[in-house]
Design an enzyme around this catalytic site. Structure first.
Site, PDB file in Angstrom:
ATOM      1  N   PRO A  58       0.935  -1.239  -0.013  1.00 11.08           N
ATOM      2  CA  PRO A  58       0.125   0.043  -0.046  1.00 11.08           C
ATOM      3  C   PRO A  58       0.753   1.500   0.029  1.00 11.08           C
ATOM      4  O   PRO A  58       1.798   1.417   0.435  1.00 11.08           O
ATOM      5  CB  PRO A  58      -0.894  -0.128   1.394  1.00 11.08           C
ATOM      6  N   GLY A  61       2.390   4.757   0.934  1.00  3.64           N
ATOM      7  CA  GLY A  61       2.538   4.857   2.366  1.00  3.64           C
ATOM      8  C   GLY A  61       2.724   4.177   3.697  1.00  3.64           C
ATOM      9  O   GLY A  61       2.590   4.494   4.632  1.00  3.64           O
ATOM     10  N   CYS A  62       2.790   2.989   3.339  1.00  4.26           N
ATOM     11  CA  CYS A  62       2.945   1.974   3.961  1.00  4.26           C
ATOM     12  C   CYS A  62       4.452   1.513   4.079  1.00  4.26           C
ATOM     13  O   CYS A  62       4.980   1.165   3.041  1.00  4.26           O
ATOM     14  CB  CYS A  62       2.256   0.526   3.881  1.00  4.26           C
ATOM     15  N   VAL A  63       5.021   1.712   5.448  1.00  5.60           N
ATOM     16  CA  VAL A  63       6.476   1.487   5.261  1.00  5.60           C
ATOM     17  C   VAL A  63       6.748   0.122   6.182  1.00  5.60           C
ATOM     18  O   VAL A  63       6.121  -0.440   6.775  1.00  5.60           O
ATOM     19  CB  VAL A  63       7.366   2.825   6.065  1.00  5.60           C
TER      20      VAL A  63
END
Lengths: 136, 101, 110
Positions: free
Chosen positions: C106, C108-110
């Site tokens: 996704p 913005g998913c780190v």
């Protein structure tokens, strides 16, 4: 909203596909939305072409990212300003644009339009109210 | 000499379409590609100039670029849509290609 | 890091996400779940299928906040909370469920 919430405006002025600005802006908006700021988008000049209906990129081998604008409501991005003068110069009306909606939490989740067509004068006022403006 | 003129910039951001219209001769062909296809759409501040040029020049637009941008139903009547093979045909039919970058 | 499913070699990136979305099928999902140490039950399929539908419509994998809200709306309040989703996907619903659904990580998913 808390005291630390800032008003962010993303100002989009480029057509999609010809350059990378439109896609980059959209990605930053989606990432930024995770920080729960007060986010608004403005589409000015060729930026209005980013949210036109009926885009089909099968023939150019590039991902069509226009459906993603319809997810902005889920990300609580529901203030989408489109400059009237830019639409008119391009022979476009609001009917040529994607039907972007959001559900209003404070109004029993009623579905509402996200797009607001504003004059340059009104947009100037909106820009004046922001804490941060990011230009793409 | 016959010239195929290509324009790949939006006419609202860049003067390349206007320069091309000004500096092309009767009988030549103008092909609008990439963001240039917005110049082929109806009802804009530049459509009258494009229509005037169509009196003595052939104006075309690259169909995949038109479709990508959702402008298929807005193309000025009389502008021919060509595919990639058509682009190649135009390039070979003319003596030279002038790209208004 | 290619994986092998039904005799077919399928490419994944260094974090185990499918390189080509079109390689996905239910057997691939089972294999990806196995590599996450998860068994696919009805509830996990429900989330994975939801993510695929969401991606199909919007061309993105939703952020976890968005996923939680949307799941709650579609599948009921008792499922629209992060506790439920983290029980199903302990290493992060967006991350693990997206991987099993064959979607990119996704945004913005780190």
């Amino acid at each position: 909203m808390s005291d630390t919430t800032k008003k962010f405006l993303y100002l989009n002025r480029k057509a999609p596909y010809g350059t990378i600005y439109a896609l980059e802006s959209l990605e930053v908006v989606l990432i930024g939305a995770a920080f729960e700021q007060d986010v608004a988008l403005a589409f000015v000049d060729d930026g209005v072409y980013q949210i036109t209906k009926g885009q089909d990129t099968a023939g150019i081998g590039v991902k069509n990212f226009s459906p993603t604008y319809s997810a902005l409501g889920d990300y609580d991005v529901n203030k989408i300003y489109v400059e009237k003068e830019s639409l008119e110069a391009r022979g476009l009306t609001v009917d040529d644009l994607l039907d972007l909606k959001y559900e209003d939490e404070d109004d029993d989740w009623a579905e509402k339009d996200s797009i607001r067509v504003v004059t340059a004068q009104e947009l100037a006022d909106i820009m004046d109210e922001q804490d941060v403006i990011l230009s793409f | 000499m016959t010239i195929l003129h290509t324009v790949n910039k939006s006419p609202f951001e860049d003067s390349s379409l206007e320069s091309c219209l000004r500096c092309s001769k009767a009988g030549s062909t103008i092909l609008l590609i990439e963001d240039g296809i917005y110049g082929a759409t109806e009802g804009t501040i530049i459509s009258d100039k494009v229509k005037a040029a169509m009196a003595d020049r052939t104006v075309c637009a690259l169909q995949p670029d038109v479709e990508a941008r959702g402008m298929k139903d807005k193309i000025i009547e009389g502008i021919k849509l060509v595919d990639y093979a058509g682009f190649v045909d135009l390039a070979t039919e003319n003596d030279t290609v002038e790209s208004w970058l | 890091m290619p994986i092998e499913v039904n005799g077919k070699t399928i490419e994944t990136d260094e974090e185990g996400y499918l390189v080509n979305l079109s390689d996905w099928n239910e057997d691939v999902a089972l294999k990806l779940a196995e590599s996450e140490g998860l068994e696919m039950d009805e509830n996990r399929w429900e989330v994975v299928n939801f993510l695929r539908e969401y991606y199909n419509e919007y061309q993105i994998a939703p952020a976890v906040r968005v996923l939680t809200k949307a799941i709650g709306k579609k599948l009921g309040k008792e499922k629209g909370n992060s506790k439920y989703l983290y029980e199903l996907f302990p290493y992060g619903p967006a991350k693990q469920a997206c991987k099993i659904a064959g979607l990119p990580k996704p945004t913005g998913c780190v």
